[in-house]
Design a protein around this motif. Structure first.
Motif, PDB file in Angstrom:
ATOM      1  N   ARG A 179       0.821  -1.216   0.000  1.00 40.86           N
ATOM      2  CA  ARG A 179       0.000   0.000   0.000  1.00 40.86           C
ATOM      3  C   ARG A 179       0.856   1.267   0.000  1.00 40.86           C
ATOM      4  O   ARG A 179       0.377   2.322  -0.411  1.00 40.86           O
ATOM      5  N   TYR A 237      -7.830   1.771  -2.621  1.00 39.25           N
ATOM      6  CA  TYR A 237      -6.473   1.940  -3.147  1.00 39.25           C
ATOM      7  C   TYR A 237      -6.443   1.657  -4.649  1.00 39.25           C
ATOM      8  O   TYR A 237      -7.295   0.942  -5.175  1.00 39.25           O
ATOM      9  N   TYR A 262      -4.827   6.478  -3.198  1.00 40.29           N
ATOM     10  CA  TYR A 262      -6.083   6.152  -2.522  1.00 40.29           C
ATOM     11  C   TYR A 262      -7.113   7.211  -2.879  1.00 40.29           C
ATOM     12  O   TYR A 262      -6.802   8.410  -2.926  1.00 40.29           O
TER      13      TYR A 262
END
Length: 242
Positions: free
Chosen positions: A150, A226, A155
Motif C-alpha cells: 500500500r 487503493y 487512494y
C-alpha cells in the motif's frame, strides 16, 4: 481431479472482462461478487470505449470539455473531437460479461498452487492463470507478498449526490489535498464528487466532506479504495497480472 481450463481469470471488473474478451478456448472467470457489484471506480472514460465495445446503454452522460481548476487560474480543454463520458458501472460490467463466451463463477479466490487456483468453492486448474483482482492482487500476493504494498499506491474515495453539470472538472490545490486531486463528474441526474491522494493517504473523509460542502452537496454513500499509481510487474511466478 479439478476441472481444467485453458485460462482462469480471477477478477470480474474492467481488467478481467477486457482480458476475457480477447480470449478463445475454455475460460473461467472468478469473482467474489456478482458481476457489476462492488464499484470502486469513478467510471469516467473516453466515449469511444463504450462505443467500440457496444456498451452505449451504460452511458449516463457525455462531456465535451475537461475543466482544470488550478491555483489562481482555470484551464479548459476542448474534447469535442474525442468526448468523454460517465457510465453506470453495474450496467457496463453486466452487459460486457453477457457478450463473453466464458464460464463465470462467484467464489472467493484464496491462493494459487502451481497451475491450480484454490477458492472457497473448490479447486480449478488452468493452463494460463490471470490475476485481475485489482490492487489487492490476491493470487500474486500469495507468491510475492510485497506485490500489493500500500505504501506504493494511491487512494481515492467518492460520493454521489443529486445535481447536474456539463463538464468533467478537476481541482488541484495542495493546500486542500496535499499531493492529491478533487473531481466533479456529472452523470445524468447525479454528480460524482471525489478526492484522491497520490501519496496513499487513506484518511480522506474529512477532505471529501469539506469539498462536497463547498459545492453545496451533501456527502452520501461512499465508495473507493487503493489503486496502483503506476504499472506493476506483468508476470509474477506463473501468473499474468493485469
Amino acid at each position: 481431479m479439478p476441472i481444467r481450463y485453458d485460462v482462469i481469470i480471477v477478477g470480474g471488473s474492467f481488467a478481467g472482462l477486457a482480458v476475457a474478451s480477447r480470449l478463445r478456448g475454455r475460460v473461467l472467470l472468478i469473482d467474489k461478487d456478482e458481476i457489476g457489484e462492488g464499484q470502486t471506480s469513478a467510471c469516467g472514460t473516453l466515449l469511444g470505449v463504450p462505443q467500440r465495445l457496444g456498451l452505449m446503454e451504460s452511458v449516463l452522460q457525455a462531456q465535451d470539455a475537461l475543466v482544470f481548476h488550478l491555483q489562481g487560474r482555470t484551464e479548459v480543454m476542448d474534447t469535442r473531437d474525442h468526448p468523454f463520458c460517465t457510465f453506470d458501472y453495474g450496467r457496463f460490467c453486466r452487459d460486457f460479461a453477457n457478450r463473453l463466451n466464458v464460464e463465470i463463477l462467484r467464489a472467493s479466490a484464496q491462493r494459487v498452487d502451481g497451475d491450480h487456483v484454490i477458492t472457497d468453492r473448490g479447486t480449478f486448474a488452468g493452463t494460463c492463470i490471470v490475476d485481475a483482482s485489482g490492487w489487492r492482487a490476491v493470487l500474486a500476493r500469495t507468491l510475492r507478498p510485497d506485490h500489493a504494498d500500500r505504501r506504493r499506491m494511491s487512494y481515492g474515495i467518492e460520493t454521489e449526490a443529486p445535481s447536474k453539470g456539463d463538464h468533467l472538472c478537476f481541482w488541484y490545490d495542495p493546500s486542500q489535498v496535499p499531493r492529491g486531486v478533487q473531481w466533479f463528474f456529472p452523470s445524468g441526474p447525479h454528480v460524482r464528487v471525489g478526492v484522491a491522494s497520490y501519496a496513499g493517504d487513506a484518511h480522506l473523509r474529512g477532505h471529501l466532506d469539506l469539498f462536497a460542502e463547498s459545492l453545496g452537496m451533501p456527502a452520501g454513500q461512499i465508495h473507493g479504495g487503493y489503486f496502483p499509481a503506476g504499472l506493476r510487474e506483468p508476470v509474477v511466478g506463473n501468473l499474468f497480472v493485469v
